[in-house]
Design a protein around this motif. Structure first.
Motif, short mmCIF file in Angstrom:
data_model
loop_
_atom_site.label_atom_id
_atom_site.label_comp_id
_atom_site.label_asym_id
_atom_site.label_seq_id
_atom_site.Cartn_x
_atom_site.Cartn_y
_atom_site.Cartn_z
N TRP A 14 -6.27 12.72 10.66
CA TRP A 14 -4.99 12.66 9.94
C TRP A 14 -3.85 12.27 10.88
N ASP A 15 -3.95 12.63 12.15
CA ASP A 15 -2.90 12.27 13.11
C ASP A 15 -2.71 10.75 13.19
N GLN A 16 -3.80 10.01 13.00
CA GLN A 16 -3.69 8.55 13.04
C GLN A 16 -2.90 8.02 11.85
N ALA A 17 -3.05 8.65 10.71
CA ALA A 17 -2.28 8.24 9.53
C ALA A 17 -0.80 8.52 9.76
N LEU A 18 -0.50 9.67 10.35
CA LEU A 18 0.89 10.01 10.65
C LEU A 18 1.48 9.03 11.66
N ALA A 19 0.70 8.68 12.67
CA ALA A 19 1.18 7.76 13.70
C ALA A 19 1.39 6.36 13.16
N ALA A 20 0.65 5.98 12.12
CA ALA A 20 0.76 4.64 11.55
C ALA A 20 1.90 4.52 10.54
N LEU A 21 2.60 5.61 10.28
CA LEU A 21 3.68 5.59 9.28
C LEU A 21 4.67 4.45 9.49
N PRO A 22 5.18 4.19 10.70
CA PRO A 22 6.18 3.13 10.84
C PRO A 22 5.70 1.77 10.32
N ARG A 23 4.42 1.52 10.43
CA ARG A 23 3.86 0.26 9.95
C ARG A 23 3.94 0.13 8.43
N PHE A 24 3.87 1.24 7.73
CA PHE A 24 3.83 1.22 6.26
C PHE A 24 5.13 1.71 5.64
N GLN A 25 6.08 2.09 6.44
CA GLN A 25 7.34 2.65 5.96
C GLN A 25 8.18 1.58 5.26
N THR A 26 8.68 1.91 4.08
CA THR A 26 9.50 0.97 3.31
C THR A 26 10.91 1.51 3.07
N SER A 27 11.19 2.73 3.53
CA SER A 27 12.48 3.35 3.27
C SER A 27 12.82 4.32 4.41
N ASP A 28 14.11 4.54 4.59
CA ASP A 28 14.56 5.52 5.58
C ASP A 28 14.63 6.93 4.99
N ASN A 29 14.36 7.04 3.72
CA ASN A 29 14.38 8.34 3.04
C ASN A 29 13.15 9.13 3.50
N PRO A 30 13.33 10.27 4.16
CA PRO A 30 12.18 11.03 4.67
C PRO A 30 11.29 11.59 3.56
N ARG A 31 11.81 11.74 2.36
CA ARG A 31 11.00 12.26 1.25
C ARG A 31 10.22 11.16 0.55
N LEU A 32 10.67 9.91 0.70
CA LEU A 32 9.98 8.76 0.08
C LEU A 32 9.89 7.61 1.09
N PRO A 33 9.18 7.82 2.18
CA PRO A 33 9.17 6.79 3.22
C PRO A 33 8.34 5.55 2.87
N PHE A 34 7.51 5.67 1.84
CA PHE A 34 6.65 4.55 1.45
C PHE A 34 6.41 4.59 -0.04
N ASN A 35 5.82 3.51 -0.55
CA ASN A 35 5.47 3.43 -1.96
C ASN A 35 3.97 3.74 -2.07
N VAL A 36 3.65 4.90 -2.57
CA VAL A 36 2.25 5.34 -2.63
C VAL A 36 1.41 4.41 -3.49
N LEU A 37 1.96 3.93 -4.61
CA LEU A 37 1.18 3.05 -5.48
C LEU A 37 0.81 1.76 -4.77
N GLU A 38 1.73 1.21 -4.00
CA GLU A 38 1.43 0.00 -3.23
C GLU A 38 0.38 0.29 -2.15
N LEU A 39 0.49 1.44 -1.52
CA LEU A 39 -0.50 1.81 -0.50
C LEU A 39 -1.88 1.96 -1.11
N TYR A 40 -1.96 2.61 -2.28
CA TYR A 40 -3.25 2.76 -2.95
C TYR A 40 -3.81 1.41 -3.36
N ALA A 41 -2.98 0.51 -3.84
CA ALA A 41 -3.44 -0.83 -4.22
C ALA A 41 -3.98 -1.58 -3.00
N LYS A 42 -3.29 -1.48 -1.89
CA LYS A 42 -3.74 -2.14 -0.66
C LYS A 42 -5.05 -1.53 -0.19
#
Length: 141
Positions: free
Chosen positions: A99-127
């Motif tokens: 799980w640490d690797q997923a946390l470390a990869a966050l900047p690569r998938f981050q789409t927002s500066d909002n800490p509560r919504l840093p990415f779009n989960v639906l887009e991540l699931y589609a990818k």
């Protein structure tokens, strides 16, 4: 005389109820043991072999909300599928990732500066779904 039997009947009923409780509890206790004798009361389903390589639900202490945990799960799925494609391997790579690797990869998938919504989960699931389909296709050849 009728009044004298009422307490005895009540006591007899109480004894019958209390004596039957252990049996009722055992009959209602659900089990998740897929190899055991599962009764109808249990909704446990034996895991498929394909599920053995499926990224599990993240631990609750990974992130404070389910939205974030689901995003990290999708990121881990993406990382595993990308590695499988890059290494051209068809074996399960789940045990090589944490799980640490997923946390470390966050900047690569981050789409927002909002800490509560840093990415779009639906887009991540589609990818993740698309990459996993590529792995399945490559391994079928």
């Amino acid at each position: 005389m009728i009044h004298g039997l009422a307490p005895i009947r009540a006591l007899g009923l109480a004894v019958m109820v209390l004596a039957s409780l252990p049996c009722a509890v055992r009959a209602q206790t659900p089990t998740t043991d897929p190899s055991g004798d599962t009764s109808f009361n249990s909704m446990a389903i034996a895991r498929d072999e394909a599920d053995a390589c499926r990224v599990p639900k993240p631990p609750t202490d990974l992130a404070e909300t389910a939205y974030l945990r689901n995003g990290y799960r999708a990121i881990l799925r993406i990382l595993i599928a990308e590695e499988a494609l890059a290494s051209e391997t068809c074996t399960c790579l789940l045990d090589q990732f944490a799980w640490d690797q997923a946390l470390a990869a966050l900047p690569r998938f981050q789409t927002s500066d909002n800490p509560r919504l840093p990415f779009n989960v639906l887009e991540l699931y589609a990818k993740a779904d698309a990459l996993e389909a590529q792995v399945v296709e490559a391994c079928a050849e």
